[in-house]
Each structure stands twice: as C-alpha cells, then as structure tokens.
Design a protein around this motif. Structure first.
Motif, PDB file in Angstrom:
ATOM      1  N   VAL A   1      25.718  11.655  39.864  1.00  0.00           N
ATOM      2  CA  VAL A   1      24.740  11.554  38.766  1.00  0.00           C
ATOM      3  C   VAL A   1      23.702  12.655  38.956  1.00  0.00           C
ATOM      4  CG1 VAL A   1      22.909  10.156  37.728  1.00  0.00           C
ATOM      5  CG2 VAL A   1      25.072   9.085  38.420  1.00  0.00           C
ATOM      6  N   ALA A   2      23.383  13.314  37.858  1.00  0.00           N
ATOM      7  CA  ALA A   2      22.378  14.385  37.898  1.00  0.00           C
ATOM      8  C   ALA A   2      21.326  14.144  36.815  1.00  0.00           C
ATOM      9  CB  ALA A   2      23.033  15.747  37.702  1.00  0.00           C
ATOM     10  N   TRP A   3      20.093  14.605  37.086  1.00  0.00           N
ATOM     11  CA  TRP A   3      19.008  14.566  36.099  1.00  0.00           C
ATOM     12  C   TRP A   3      18.647  15.994  35.713  1.00  0.00           C
ATOM     13  CZ3 TRP A   3      17.005  10.548  33.486  1.00  0.00           C
ATOM     14  CH2 TRP A   3      17.159   9.254  33.998  1.00  0.00           C
ATOM     15  N   LEU A   4      18.449  16.229  34.392  1.00  0.00           N
ATOM     16  CA  LEU A   4      18.126  17.550  33.891  1.00  0.00           C
ATOM     17  C   LEU A   4      16.948  17.474  32.921  1.00  0.00           C
ATOM     18  CD1 LEU A   4      21.513  17.295  34.028  1.00  0.00           C
ATOM     19  CD2 LEU A   4      21.335  19.681  33.327  1.00  0.00           C
ATOM     20  N   ARG A   5      16.157  18.542  32.821  1.00  0.00           N
ATOM     21  CA  ARG A   5      15.130  18.707  31.788  1.00  0.00           C
ATOM     22  C   ARG A   5      15.796  19.414  30.618  1.00  0.00           C
ATOM     23  NH1 ARG A   5       9.337  19.265  31.489  1.00  0.00           N
ATOM     24  NH2 ARG A   5       8.955  19.286  29.229  1.00  0.00           N
TER      25      ARG A   5
ATOM     26  N   SER B   1      26.798  12.096  29.260  1.00  0.00           N
ATOM     27  CA  SER B   1      25.341  12.183  29.402  1.00  0.00           C
ATOM     28  C   SER B   1      24.646  11.300  28.373  1.00  0.00           C
ATOM     29  CB  SER B   1      24.873  13.635  29.231  1.00  0.00           C
ATOM     30  OG  SER B   1      25.142  14.070  27.907  1.00  0.00           O
ATOM     31  N   GLN B   2      23.384  11.006  28.642  1.00  0.00           N
ATOM     32  CA  GLN B   2      22.515  10.322  27.673  1.00  0.00           C
ATOM     33  C   GLN B   2      21.078  10.786  27.912  1.00  0.00           C
ATOM     34  OE1 GLN B   2      22.625   6.085  28.051  1.00  0.00           O
ATOM     35  NE2 GLN B   2      22.096   6.066  30.210  1.00  0.00           N
ATOM     36  N   LEU B   3      20.213  10.588  26.886  1.00  0.00           N
ATOM     37  CA  LEU B   3      18.864  11.148  26.901  1.00  0.00           C
ATOM     38  C   LEU B   3      17.804  10.044  26.915  1.00  0.00           C
ATOM     39  CD1 LEU B   3      19.278  13.967  24.209  1.00  0.00           C
ATOM     40  CD2 LEU B   3      19.493  14.169  26.687  1.00  0.00           C
ATOM     41  N   GLY B   4      16.646  10.392  27.511  1.00  0.00           N
ATOM     42  CA  GLY B   4      15.459   9.533  27.482  1.00  0.00           C
ATOM     43  C   GLY B   4      14.218  10.398  27.289  1.00  0.00           C
ATOM     44  N   TYR B   5      13.204   9.865  26.580  1.00  0.00           N
ATOM     45  CA  TYR B   5      12.006  10.658  26.270  1.00  0.00           C
ATOM     46  C   TYR B   5      10.817  10.183  27.101  1.00  0.00           C
ATOM     47  CZ  TYR B   5       8.606  13.320  23.566  1.00  0.00           C
ATOM     48  OH  TYR B   5       7.622  14.200  23.183  1.00  0.00           O
ATOM     49  N   LEU B   6      10.085  11.157  27.644  1.00  0.00           N
ATOM     50  CA  LEU B   6       8.868  10.876  28.403  1.00  0.00           C
ATOM     51  C   LEU B   6       7.671  11.370  27.596  1.00  0.00           C
ATOM     52  CD1 LEU B   6       7.230  10.073  30.905  1.00  0.00           C
ATOM     53  CD2 LEU B   6       7.757  12.333  31.877  1.00  0.00           C
ATOM     54  N   ASP B   7       6.773  10.446  27.239  1.00  0.00           N
ATOM     55  CA  ASP B   7       5.561  10.810  26.501  1.00  0.00           C
ATOM     56  C   ASP B   7       4.358  10.666  27.427  1.00  0.00           C
ATOM     57  OD1 ASP B   7       3.898  11.562  24.454  1.00  0.00           O
ATOM     58  OD2 ASP B   7       3.760   9.565  23.568  1.00  0.00           O
ATOM     59  N   ILE B   8       3.459  11.627  27.379  1.00  0.00           N
ATOM     60  CA  ILE B   8       2.252  11.634  28.215  1.00  0.00           C
ATOM     61  C   ILE B   8       1.046  11.373  27.315  1.00  0.00           C
ATOM     62  CG2 ILE B   8       0.914  12.901  29.928  1.00  0.00           C
ATOM     63  CD1 ILE B   8       3.839  12.491  30.694  1.00  0.00           C
TER      64      ILE B   8
ATOM     65  N   TRP C   1      12.270  15.558  26.566  1.00  0.00           N
ATOM     66  CA  TRP C   1      13.532  14.844  26.751  1.00  0.00           C
ATOM     67  C   TRP C   1      14.113  15.151  28.133  1.00  0.00           C
ATOM     68  CZ3 TRP C   1      15.157  11.227  23.442  1.00  0.00           C
ATOM     69  CH2 TRP C   1      14.639  11.240  22.151  1.00  0.00           C
ATOM     70  N   TYR C   2      14.699  14.090  28.735  1.00  0.00           N
ATOM     71  CA  TYR C   2      15.366  14.207  30.033  1.00  0.00           C
ATOM     72  C   TYR C   2      16.782  13.652  29.905  1.00  0.00           C
ATOM     73  CZ  TYR C   2      10.847  15.390  32.057  1.00  0.00           C
ATOM     74  OH  TYR C   2       9.670  16.016  32.346  1.00  0.00           O
ATOM     75  N   MET C   3      17.729  14.293  30.607  1.00  0.00           N
ATOM     76  CA  MET C   3      19.152  13.925  30.506  1.00  0.00           C
ATOM     77  C   MET C   3      19.660  13.364  31.828  1.00  0.00           C
ATOM     78  SD  MET C   3      22.474  16.380  29.773  1.00  0.00           S
ATOM     79  CE  MET C   3      22.024  16.718  28.075  1.00  0.00           C
TER      80      MET C   3
END
Length: 393
Positions: A68-72, A128-135, A116-118
């Motif tokens: 499993v990998a995480w990407l920006r 793959s699938q995506l998730g959003y990070l809001d600040i 967005w992060y993958m």
C-alpha cells in the motif's frame, strides 16, 4: 470404419480435454478474483485545524504480498510505500493496523497541505481511491487593508475598513467600545454592523471614540482590532450662570465649560482684556477630560475691584470663542432689622407677615416658649411674698 471410429473418439477426447482446461482456468480466475486485494471502504474526508495533526485512513483486504502506498495527487508525490516514509518531510508518517488499515499522518498542518490524497495498491492494473484533507484556519485581521486610527473634521464623511483572512472566510462585525450605539445617520442607530466597511456620511463629535472590528469564522479564536476615531472641531463654551452676585469679603468660584479638539488654550481675562494672572486671590483652574474641560476661577475675599466682567476664552487651530460672566455686588442681609420686625409682630400678636426680607413665621420661633417661663416666675414670686408675710406676722 475402424479408422473413422478411432478418429471420432480422439476428437471427442481432445474436446473434452479442452473443456477441462477451460474449466480449470475459469475456476482459477474465480479463486484469484475472490482472494485478490482490494479496498474495504472509501476514505473519509478529513477537516483539521491549522497546526494540528491529520490522519487519513485506508482500509484494505487480502493484501497478501502486495503493498500500500500513499501519494499527494496534485503534485504526484509519493509519500509512503508500505511501512517506509518516502517523503523528506519530517511531518509525514505512516502506521497500520494488522496490515488492514493504513494511516497517513501529517503533523503540524499547513495551509499547503490542503488537497486530495491517494491510497494505492500495487496490483496490475493498479487500484486506488482518493480522500480530501481540508485545513481550517482561524481568522486573522490584516494590517494591509485595515484602517489605522483616524482623525476627521466634524461634518466630513469617514470610512473605516477591516480586512481579514481565514478558512472558511471570516465574518466581519463592527461594534463600538462599551456597547455604545453606532450612528450611521440622523435616524439610523445600530448596536453592530456586519460589513467589511463602516461608512459614516457626516461625522459629529458624538461619533468620536473606539470602534472594534471583529472577525470570526467558527474556528477559535475570534480576533478584533481597535480603531480610534478622533473628531476635530473648534471650541464651544457653555456658561451656566452669566450673572453672579457676591458680597464684599465672601468667597466664590466662576466656572465655564469648554469643548474642543485639538486641545484648546483656555484662560480668563477681565473686561479690559487683561489676562487674569495665576496667584493671589485669583487662581484659574482647569479640569480636563477627553474633549471637555471645566475652567474655574476661584475668587477669595471679594473686594470692590473684583466686581465687573470676566471672559472665559478658548482657542485652538480651528477657531476661538469666548463667554462672559458678570460679577455684581450684593448687600449683606440686615439681621438687626429682621429681628426688630419679628419682635414687633410678636407684640401685635401676628403669627406671620410678608416683609422685604421674606415671610416670617413666628410660630416657629422660641419667643412663644417664653410665656410659660414668665408665668412660672410670677407664681413663684407671689408664693414668696405670702410666705414672708406669714413669717413676719
């Protein structure tokens, strides 16, 4: 016949073998599909405040030997692969729970981390699938675009501006210090105003004071800036008593109120233009406030030369004005004449009478109490005379 028969049996056997192979391959593909790695659910979008830590979770199953990998997404940057952190940022980390849930940690959040992060599984083809990070960012009032303290001439218009940023965009509200009302026009008074700009069409001295620009967006803390509005106007003088009477030898205080900005130069002068000096029996005093000051002139032991006109003078860069108080002599009260009239009224049996010195009510005087005392003395003298006669006889 035997040849044909043998040829038909062989063909049938071949076809049967082909069907067996196809069936085995299909079964293997079904098994491979059932045990192939995949995602157990979507990635939940995360909202986190600036400076805190955000954790994105990616749940997988049947991972086996896959990684499993995480990407920006926007920068196509690989952040982590399996348990290894690829990013050079010390703020990035990765953990997992029994290889089923993989967590991407981003500490000390910055606004640039928003996006967005993958989460990716290295199958072929890749999954793959995506998730959003809001600040979210607390409001901040900007010096550039926000009014500083203002100084305005009375009667002119003024605009106070307030600029703020934050995420989500902040709401800006204006209030006056100490909950004073905001006067927008002659007939419009409000306790608060929601707007980045506060417009006052015609400034008066009542508008002077501190105004608060308050910015809030639901992310603590709420911030504010204090803006001081100063109103300039020429001097105005108010005199409560323009005629003042005093007897010789008495003490008194002349008083006038001045209102002006910039701060005026104020003093007392006589009717001949002579400025009243400090010291002696005349001692000018100033009691100052923000715009208003009280100018007092105590006069001790009034003499004949003190009678006359006194001018209260006030000057500043916008103009000057003056007010006049006239000090006139008064006769001292005639106490002996008043007592004589009171005694005459008692003799005449009058309880009260209007005189040049006012209405006298003799029922409240002590003279009536003298009657019972005189009667008592007469009775005592009479008893003593009788007693002497008895002893002599």
């Amino acid at each position: 016949m035997n040849f044909v028969y043998q040829f038909g049996i062989g063909k049938i056997i071949k076809m049967f073998l082909v069907f067996l192979i196809l069936d085995w391959l299909f079964a293997q593909s079904i098994v491979a599909t059932i045990h192939e790695p995949g995602f157990s659910g979507p990635i939940e979008n995360i909202t986190a405040p600036l400076g805190r830590e955000a954790i994105l979770a990616c749940s997988v199953h049947n991972l086996s030997s896959y990684k499993v990998a995480w990407l920006r997404v926007d920068t196509q940057t690989i952040l982590t692969i399996h348990t290894h952190v690829i990013s050079r940022s010390r703020r990035v980390g990765v953990t997992h729970s029994d290889l089923r849930t993989w967590f991407l940690h981003i500490r000390e959040l910055r606004e640039t981390d928003r996006g967005w992060y993958m989460c990716q599984i290295n199958t072929d083809p890749m999954k793959s699938q995506l998730g959003y990070l809001d600040i979210v960012v607390p409001p901040d009032i900007l010096d550039r675009g926000t009014s500083a303290d203002q100084t305005v001439r009375e009667g002119e218009p003024v605009s106070l501006t307030c600029a703020a940023n934050g995420s989500p965009p902040p709401q800006i509200i204006w209030r006056r210090e100490h909950s004073k009302p905001i006067t927008l026009s002659d007939d419009v008074h409000v306790t608060s105003l929601e707007s980045p700009v506060l417009n006052i069409s015609r400034v008066s001295r009542q508008h002077a004071g501190a105004y608060l620009c308050i910015a809030s967006n639901g992310v603590p803390p709420t911030v504010s800036k204090r803006i001081m509005l100063t109103v300039e106007f020429p001097p105005v003088i108010v005199i409560r008593n323009q005629l003042v009477g005093a007897t010789l030898g008495s003490d008194l205080v002349l008083e006038c109120e001045t209102e002006a900005y910039p701060k005026p130069v104020s003093y007392w002068s006589r009717d001949n233009g002579e400025i009243v000096p400090i010291g002696g029996s005349l001692e000018p005093q100033k009691i100052a406030g923000s715009y208003r000051s009280i100018l007092r002139l105590p006069i001790r032991r009034v003499t004949g030369s003190d009678y006359g006109s006194y001018k209260c003078v006030s000057k500043n860069s916008l103009g000057d004005t003056e007010g006049t108080i006239k000090l006139y002599p008064m006769q001292p009260p005639a106490l002996e004449n008043r007592n004589a009239i009171q005694k005459l009224n008692i003799v005449a049996g009058k309880s009260s009478e209007s005189t040049p010195f006012g209405t006298q009510d003799f029922r409240l005087q002590d003279f009536n109490k003298a009657v019972p005392r005189d009667r008592f003395c007469y009775n005592l003298l009479f008893l003593l005379i009788i007693l002497i006669k008895v002893v002599v006889s």
